[in-house]
Design a protein around this motif. Structure first.
Motif, PDB file in Angstrom:
ATOM      1  N   UNK A 369       0.751  -1.218  -0.041  1.00  0.00           N
ATOM      2  CA  UNK A 369       0.045  -0.106  -0.036  1.00  0.00           C
ATOM      3  C   UNK A 369       0.969   1.337  -0.035  1.00  0.00           C
ATOM      4  N   UNK A 370       1.953   1.210   0.457  1.00  0.00           N
ATOM      5  CA  UNK A 370       2.985   2.465   0.529  1.00  0.00           C
ATOM      6  C   UNK A 370       3.358   2.878  -1.125  1.00  0.00           C
ATOM      7  N   UNK A 371       3.525   1.701  -1.752  1.00  0.00           N
ATOM      8  CA  UNK A 371       3.713   2.039  -3.216  1.00  0.00           C
ATOM      9  C   UNK A 371       2.841   2.226  -3.987  1.00  0.00           C
ATOM     10  N   UNK A 372       1.481   1.718  -3.640  1.00  0.00           N
ATOM     11  CA  UNK A 372       0.311   2.428  -4.390  1.00  0.00           C
ATOM     12  C   UNK A 372      -0.366   3.728  -4.008  1.00  0.00           C
ATOM     13  N   UNK A 373      -0.120   3.949  -2.667  1.00  0.00           N
ATOM     14  CA  UNK A 373      -0.315   5.264  -2.212  1.00  0.00           C
ATOM     15  C   UNK A 373       0.480   6.401  -2.863  1.00  0.00           C
ATOM     16  N   UNK A 374       1.628   6.023  -2.938  1.00  0.00           N
ATOM     17  CA  UNK A 374       2.709   7.138  -3.762  1.00  0.00           C
ATOM     18  C   UNK A 374       2.261   7.321  -5.064  1.00  0.00           C
ATOM     19  N   UNK A 375       1.818   6.371  -5.803  1.00  0.00           N
ATOM     20  CA  UNK A 375       1.443   6.501  -7.249  1.00  0.00           C
ATOM     21  C   UNK A 375       0.071   7.313  -7.153  1.00  0.00           C
ATOM     22  N   UNK A 376      -1.069   7.123  -6.472  1.00  0.00           N
ATOM     23  CA  UNK A 376      -2.013   7.866  -6.174  1.00  0.00           C
ATOM     24  C   UNK A 376      -1.593   9.371  -6.145  1.00  0.00           C
ATOM     25  N   UNK A 377      -1.049   9.406  -5.113  1.00  0.00           N
ATOM     26  CA  UNK A 377      -0.623  11.020  -4.774  1.00  0.00           C
ATOM     27  C   UNK A 377       0.256  11.634  -5.707  1.00  0.00           C
ATOM     28  N   UNK A 378       0.837  10.905  -6.781  1.00  0.00           N
ATOM     29  CA  UNK A 378       1.643  11.432  -7.600  1.00  0.00           C
ATOM     30  C   UNK A 378       0.595  11.862  -8.521  1.00  0.00           C
ATOM     31  N   UNK A 379      -0.466  11.054  -8.906  1.00  0.00           N
ATOM     32  CA  UNK A 379      -1.454  11.408 -10.063  1.00  0.00           C
ATOM     33  C   UNK A 379      -2.183  13.001  -9.453  1.00  0.00           C
ATOM     34  N   UNK A 380      -2.346  12.831  -7.998  1.00  0.00           N
ATOM     35  CA  UNK A 380      -3.198  14.005  -7.402  1.00  0.00           C
ATOM     36  C   UNK A 380      -2.037  15.322  -7.647  1.00  0.00           C
ATOM     37  N   UNK A 381      -0.851  14.960  -7.507  1.00  0.00           N
ATOM     38  CA  UNK A 381       0.130  16.267  -7.375  1.00  0.00           C
ATOM     39  C   UNK A 381       0.361  16.661  -8.791  1.00  0.00           C
ATOM     40  N   UNK A 382       0.401  15.761  -9.824  1.00  0.00           N
ATOM     41  CA  UNK A 382       0.510  16.213 -11.277  1.00  0.00           C
ATOM     42  C   UNK A 382      -0.783  16.864 -11.574  1.00  0.00           C
TER      43      UNK A 382
END
Length: 413
Positions: A369-382
């Motif tokens: 979940x750490x990896x997947x959470x970072x991926x989703x937050x990268x999407x939000x950040x972009x």
């Protein structure tokens, strides 16, 4: 009209095609937007009601806004966020209704947001992660037990010639490849399944396993379609470069093909890493999600790559620490002790496979979940950086006055 597609709106903004793509200069005198005026229909998080004008981020200077002016003093020049000439002060604090502040995110904020999501929504996160990890490990365990008896492992104390090394690679390569693609498949599914949880965490809203299932169920066919496309693409990127060397029996050509495969897989993974959250939060088609990811990553490939790689390293180290006690127990219970783990013979024993499998499930459940959470937050950040998504998030979170004044006061942790 707001040029952002909104947080809930399915699909990506138009690329400027069609009759409505003509650029009209905004009323505030700023540069024309590159997005089309056509917006997709509202989705999970609705856009403002008809007749309401969405608030815009203040256009003073180059920054997020200006500090409030004390009574009796002249207004100060607006603070330019990131401008070296902006003075010693920092930018005004951003609203933080959930796990991240509503502004472009730094590396630490992305990592902290992923950890905060796991900590604050652990029931939803761990329940989904456990199911994915268990199913993946059962599949891997079955394949290991069926194939390891026919695998030729070179003696560690002997020097193998290139032909013998190539034969061993042919035997054990498919097993390692299956394990790698099974992990990628699990991460894609987990990222898609947990994207609604992360989105609620961003807004500071509670999440339950039932809420997650309710959000995911209507998009399950599209999610499986996207997973299939990503799996096929990664298989092509990973296998086609090494195929000539394997068919020709050339060890050097195979090694060169493996290097090319690593580069292609890295490019493919990063370019389409944001497709799962794009699919779940914009509710488009699998192909549209792939295009959306490529568009959001364009110009920020190295940033997404670096953050994803760092997260993977942290996750691998943490998972190794969790799995280590299980590996020690497996070594104690193996037929020939730890020596059987070194020479590979212990991998054929059911006791060793089950114990190490349980350790792998526990490690993946906690760290994936750490990896997947970072991926989703990268999407939000972009999307915050390119489309001012923070305005939509603030409205969805109920932050009053966000974007209409020069300051944004924090509303909570």
């Amino acid at each position: 009209m707001n040029d952002s597609p909104g947080w809930a709106a399915p699909g990506s903004p138009s690329d400027g095609q069609g009759p409505d793509a003509a650029q009209q200069p905004p009323a505030d005198g700023s540069a024309p937007s590159k997005w089309s005026a056509e917006q997709p229909p509202p989705g999970q998080w609705s856009s403002p009601a008809a007749g309401q004008t969405p608030p815009r981020r203040p256009q003073q200077g180059a920054g997020w806004g200006s500090y409030p002016t004390p009574p009796g003093q002249q207004p100060a020049a607006p603070y330019a966020y990131g401008n070296p000439g902006g003075g010693w002060g920092g930018p005004p604090p951003a609203s933080k209704p959930g796990v991240i502040p509503l502004r472009p995110l730094a590396l630490g904020e992305i990592l902290d947001g992923a950890v905060a999501t796991l900590r604050g929504h652990w029931r939803s996160v761990l329940s989904v992660s456990l199911v994915i990890a268990a199913l993946s490990q059962i599949a891997l365990l079955a394949v290991q037990r069926l194939t390891l008896d026919s695998v030729t492992v070179p003696d560690p104390g002997s020097s193998a010639d290139p032909a013998e090394t190539l034969r061993s690679l042919r035997d054990i390569g498919p097993l390692y490849g299956f394990e790698y693609y099974l992990e990628i498949l699990g991460l894609v599914l987990l990222t898609a399944l947990l994207a609604p949880v992360v989105s609620r965490a961003v807004l500071g809203q509670a999440s339950t396993p039932g809420d997650t299932l309710k959000a995911v169920r209507p998009l399950a066919p599209r999610m499986l379609g996207l997973t299939g496309l990503l799996l096929l693409g990664s298989l092509a990127a990973g296998m086609l470069p090494v195929l000539p060397g394997i068919l020709l029996g050339s060890a050097s050509l195979t090694a060169l093909g493996m290097l090319v495969s690593i580069v292609l897989l890295a490019w493919f993974y990063v370019t389409f890493a944001l497709a799962p959250p794009a699919l779940m939060l914009e509710r488009g088609t699998p192909v549209a999600a792939l295009k959306r990811s490529a568009k959001l990553v364009k110009g920020a490939w190295w940033r997404v790559f670096g953050i994803s790689l760092l997260t993977w390293i942290m996750r691998t180290i943490t998972s190794g620490v969790i799995v280590m006690p299980f590996a020690g127990l497996a070594g104690l219970l193996a037929p020939n002790g730890f020596s059987s783990l070194i020479d590979g013979s212990g991998a054929r024993d059911w006791t060793v496979l089950i114990i190490t499998g349980i350790g792998a499930v526990v490690g993946a459940t906690v760290t994936a979940p750490m990896q997947t959470g970072v991926t989703t937050l990268l999407y939000v950040d972009q999307r915050i950086r390119r489309e001012a998504l923070d305005l939509e998030l603030a409205r969805a979170a109920g932050v009053e006055g966000y974007g209409t004044t020069g300051t944004t006061a924090p509303t909570g942790g």
